[in-house]
Structures are given as C-alpha cells and as structure tokens.
Design a protein around this motif. Structure first.
Motif, PDB file in Angstrom:
ATOM      1  N   GLN A  23       0.826  -1.208   0.000  1.00  0.00           N
ATOM      2  CA  GLN A  23       0.000   0.000   0.000  1.00  0.00           C
ATOM      3  C   GLN A  23       0.859   1.257   0.000  1.00  0.00           C
ATOM      4  N   LEU A  24       2.073   1.135   0.555  1.00  0.00           N
ATOM      5  CA  LEU A  24       2.911   2.324   0.714  1.00  0.00           C
ATOM      6  C   LEU A  24       3.678   2.683  -0.539  1.00  0.00           C
ATOM      7  N   LEU A  25       3.946   1.674  -1.372  1.00  0.00           N
ATOM      8  CA  LEU A  25       4.798   1.934  -2.535  1.00  0.00           C
ATOM      9  C   LEU A  25       4.133   2.906  -3.502  1.00  0.00           C
ATOM     10  N   THR A  26       4.894   3.934  -3.886  1.00  0.00           N
ATOM     11  CA  THR A  26       4.403   4.933  -4.838  1.00  0.00           C
ATOM     12  C   THR A  26       5.495   5.153  -5.877  1.00  0.00           C
ATOM     13  N   PRO A  27       5.161   5.145  -7.154  1.00  0.00           N
ATOM     14  CA  PRO A  27       6.199   5.328  -8.180  1.00  0.00           C
ATOM     15  C   PRO A  27       6.979   6.622  -7.970  1.00  0.00           C
TER      16      PRO A  27
END
Ligand code: SF4
Ligand code: SF4
Lengths: 358, 189
Positions: B165-169
């Motif tokens: 959920q935390l990963l953001t490009p």
C-alpha cells in the motif's frame, strides 16, 4: 352557505399549508444556510437522495424522520400530563393567530366578495395579542413540569421576559391604533393603500420598538436568555425530546412568521405595492374580465404580502446571527427602563401630533 | 514603539443608543451574506466560482497543497517496481512515534541484483504524527511525505499500511524529492 364554508375551508387549508407545510420546515433549512453564508461557511449540504442534494434541502426530511424516530422521554418525577400538554399549549396559539391575519384584500370572484382573512374580527389586533400571550403558559408549564432546575430557571426567565415585553408591545400598538383608528386588521391593511400612510412612516419609533419587543417575545437571540444554551443547557425544553421538542421548535419558527405577518400589516403596507392602488392594478388586467382581473390581482397581492413576510423573517435571522445574547439584567433594563418610557412618550407625541394636525 | 490598547470603557451616547451600532453590525453581516450568496452561484452552475470567496466546497472541490506540506509518508518505488528502500532501519530509529516496522530481506549471492530490501514495511498511520523525521533520516531517498491527508478509516486496524500500500512510483514524488534535496542540502549533511 355552502360556498362560504368551502371558501373558509380553502383559506384555512392555505394558511395551514403555508405555515406548517412550507414556512416551518423550510425555515429550519434557511436558518442554517443563511447563517452559513453570513459566516463564510457552506452549511447543510450532505443529505442526498440518489446523489441529489438540492443545496441540502433534504435535510428537512432527514430532520423530520429523526424527530419522529427519537425516544419520547418523560423524566422521573415529572408531571406526566402537564409535560405532555405544554408543547401543544405553546404551538396552538402560534397557529391560531393566523385566523385573523389578512393575507390579501377583498376581491370579487364569480360575483362573490372574497375577503382574504379567515375570520374578520372587529378586535383582530386584540385577539392576536390575547392568543399570543397564551403561549407563555406553554413555556412556563413546560419548565415547571419537567422536574429539572435548568428548565425551571428557563421558564422563570420566560415568564418575566414575556411579561416585560408584552407591556411594551401593547403600548406600542396603541400608537398604531391612534393613527389608524381601527382594531380591524383588514381595515388597517386597506388604509395603507396610500404609500405615505404606511405604519413605518407614521410610527417610526413604534416600528423599532415593536420589532424589538416581538423578537423578545419569540425568545430568539439577542433575547434568548430563557433557553440560553451556554447557561441553562436548553432552558425550558431541556427535558423534551422527539416530536414534543419538535413542536417547540416549530412553534418558534411559526411565531417568526406570525411576527413577520403582523409587522407587515401594521407597518409595511400589508399587501399593497407602493404607489400602486388596487384600482390601477385592476384596470391593467381589465381585458381578463372581472373575475380574471380580480384573480390576478389577488395572486399578486398574496405574493407581495408573503414577500414582505419573508423580508421580515430574513431580518430576524440577520439579527439573530449578528448580535450576542443580552445578559438577563440587561434584558430587564432594556424592557422596563428604556422601551417602556419610550413607548409611553411615543403615545404622548402621537396624540399631540394628531391633535395638532386636526 | 509601545502600543497601547485603548481601553475606553465609557461609551459615547451614539454607541449607547444601540440602534445605529446594531444597524452597523447588521450591515456588515448582510453584506457578507449577499456577497457569498451571489459569489457561490457560478459554482452551482458548474463554472469557476468567484475566487475572492475563500471557502472551499471541500469534497467536491480540492485545493492543491504546497510541496512543503507533510501528508502521509510513502515509500518510493523505482521504475523497475522494486522499492528504493534498503531496509537500513534508520527511519525506524528516527521515528519518534515508533510506528514503522521493518523486516529486511536480502540477496543470497546473485550478481547485479538488489542487495537488500524490506520484506515487511509497515507504517501505522494511527500512530504516525507526520513529523517527517523518517524522510530526513533516510539515506536512500526511499521514504517521502506525500500530499495525501485523507486517511480516515472506520477501523483502527485498517490504518496499518503494508509495503504494497505504501509503494508509490518515483515519478509521482518528483516534486517532493526536488524539494527535500534543496532543503537538506542547505543543512550541509
Ligand atoms: S512521519 Fe514521523 S511519526 Fe510518521 S512515520 Fe515518519 S518518522 Fe514516524
Ligand atoms: S526507508 Fe530509508 S531509512 Fe527507512 S529503512 Fe528504508 S532506506 Fe532505511
């Protein structure tokens, strides 16, 4: 005979529809929305049906449903009968006063004289005040029967405030009576066909005093000491819930309409448009025949009357959201030391002027 | 120069006569009323509303937060889909609220591959105080404060965000990355 009955029934249902059915619920919405706009907020807009919010108008329905489904609570030690009866005593007078309030003039419809007032009493103005002061009992009994200190304090304040300001109110209308020479509300309205005969020109001081006194009678801010939330929880209706609370609430809003209507009739030219007599209006629509032109003029007059009422309601709301609450002793001082002498002086000056001009 | 408040307790007779002052107050509030009443109309018609009216019609209308705004911390995700984080645990130590939980994973001898990464990386937003210490502590430019502050939940357990959920490009975080480089460069780390 039958025709008269039907006409009266139509008028009664019209008044009931417009007060209970339109003004009382819509004003709850207007109150929130107007205060929101005045304070740079947006106001109630969340209740929606299938995604439509219509500026939050559905909050009316949500409120009504909430009121209906709440528990009807009677506290221990309360007088059950009085506790139940008092909201009714408070609400009924507010509705009853509309029996003598004209919302239009006299029109000839189908060879029949139609007078747009439910009951054209000769003592209309007195009737209004007699009935309106009955509501005080509702508020006093409500606080007294709830077995709650806050409620009792609230109802005591109500009693003293109502008595103080009823004196001013009564003395103020004496000035109006002296000017118009009639207690018949329809007659007072008819006289004001002439723009310069409007009560606000003939009784300017009386207008302000009547406005102040009637806001105090309705117990709205700045005169809401009887229900002061920050001091007395909710004053006399602390122990009320559900529909009974709703009745107090409704009584307050209907009283706002009543005040607006009485102010309109006494001071703001009732159903007349400035500089436009009924005869001129009738002649404009002459091509529609007697009934047709009368009907059009009637609709215009009723519209004008309620537009003025709405203006007064707007004014009361602006006042309510502008001023802070008076302290209790300030209310009493304003009532007895300022308004009472002023209203007496008003009568004196009015009398002298009438004597001098005749 | 010292400034003295004029504590004039005596009112002039003009003020004492109530009515003019009340009308002044009502003039102010009713001006505001009409100003807002007509100012909001274009919004309801679907066009741009009068920008002099500051009130934001919140859920329907949103403001762009400035880049310095600290919303919820998120993990940067490289172009190949791998987290930039090396599971060093510095943010976990820097966090004053102890809301980060990291379990590292590592490479077992394969060449030309990432050496370390977090197997588990949880941030409990119910505890996080949005201080930004994690961002400052990170040596790998792997954790950043986003501009998202709408993280209310009906259940506390849902506030615990996992690595996925935390990963953001990285591409979405570019502005904030520039901003932090500027900011921390000044402090001469
Ligand atoms: S913003 Fe502060 S409290 Fe939140 S995870 Fe980072 S270091 Fe911890
Ligand atoms: S986010 Fe940064 S500080 Fe935290 S474990 Fe990963 S690399 Fe280390």
């Amino acid at each position: 005979m039958w025709v008269d009955l039907i006409i009266t029934l139509v008028k009664i249902s019209f008044i009931l529809a417009i007060t209970v059915g339109f003004f009382a619920p819509v004003l709850t919405w207007v109150e929130r929305k107007q205060s929101a706009l005045m304070q740079d907020r947006i106001g109630a807009n969340r209740a929606d049906i299938m995604g439509f919010t219509v500026l939050g108008l559905f909050h009316i329905i949500a409120d009504a449903l909430k009121m209906f489904t709440k528990e009807d609570f009677i506290p221990d030690g309360a007088n059950k009968i009085l506790h139940t009866v008092s909201p009714i005593i408070a609400l009924v007078p507010a509705l009853l006063t509309f029996a003598v309030i004209p919302f239009g003039g006299q029109y000839t419809l189908f060879d029949k004289e139609v007078n747009l007032v439910i009951s054209d009493l000769d003592v209309g103005l007195l009737f209004v005040f007699a009935i309106a002061s009955l509501a005080t009992y509702g508020y006093v009994i409500a606080g007294w029967s709830s077995n709650n200190n806050w409620s009792l304090l609230g109802s005591m304040r109500t009693a003293s405030q109502m008595i103080s300001y009823e004196v001013t109110m009564g003395l103020t209308i004496i000035g109006v009576l002296m000017v118009y020479g009639s207690m018949k509300l329809t007659e007072i309205g008819a006289i004001q066909e002439n723009f310069w005969m409007w009560g606000i020109f003939l009784q300017p001081v009386g207008f302000f005093m009547f406005l102040t006194a009637s806001i105090a009678e309705n117990k709205r801010i700045p005169f809401d000491a009887p229900e002061a939330e920050s001091e007395l929880v909710a004053g006399y209706f602390t122990e009320y819930s559900g529909l009974k609370f709703g009745m107090f609430f409704m009584a307050e809003f209907i009283e706002m309409v009543t005040i607006g209507a009485i102010m309109t009739i006494l001071f703001l030219g009732a159903w007349h448009i400035p500089f436009l007599t009924t005869a001129t209006l009738l002649s404009w629509f002459d091509f529609l025949g007697t009934t047709g032109s009368n009907l059009v003029v009637m609709l215009i007059h009723v519209g004008v009357f309620f537009a003025k009422v709405i203006f007064f309601i707007w004014l009361q709301m602006i006042i309510r959201w502008t001023l802070p609450r008076f302290r209790y002793d300030q209310i009493m001082r304003l009532g007895w030391k300022i308004l009472l002498p002023l209203s007496l002086a008003n009568i004196l000056v009015t009398g002298l002027l009438i004597l001098a001009l005749n | 120069m010292a400034y003295y408040v004029n504590r004039r307790s005596e009112m002039t007779w003009w003020e004492k006569s109530y009515i003019p002052e009340i009308i002044k107050g009502m003039w102010l509030t009713s001006r505001r009323f009409f100003y807002n009443l007509f100012g909001f109309i274009p919004f309801f018609l679907g066009t741009e509303k009068d920008r002099r009216i500051m009130t934001v019609y919140y859920p329907e209308e949103q403001v762009q937060y400035p880049v310095a705004y600290r919303g919820r911390p998120v993990l940067a995700q490289n172009e190949d889909g791998h987290p930039a984080c090396v599971a060093c645990g510095l943010c976990e130590i820097a966090c004053p609220a102890y809301c980060i939980h990291i379990e590292p994973g590592q490479n077992t001898g394969k060449q030309n591959q990432y050496e370390r990464w977090p197997d588990v990386f949880n941030i409990d937003y119910a505890i996080c105080i949005f201080c930004g210490n994690c961002e400052e502590a990170c040596p790998e430019e792997a954790i950043f404060m986003s501009d998202d502050c709408e993280i209310s939940m009906l259940d506390r357990k849902q506030m615990l965000y996992t690595k996925e959920q935390l990963l953001t490009p990285v591409a979405d975080l570019q502005k904030r990355i520039e901003f932090t480089r500027n900011m921390y460069a000044k402090w001469n780390y």
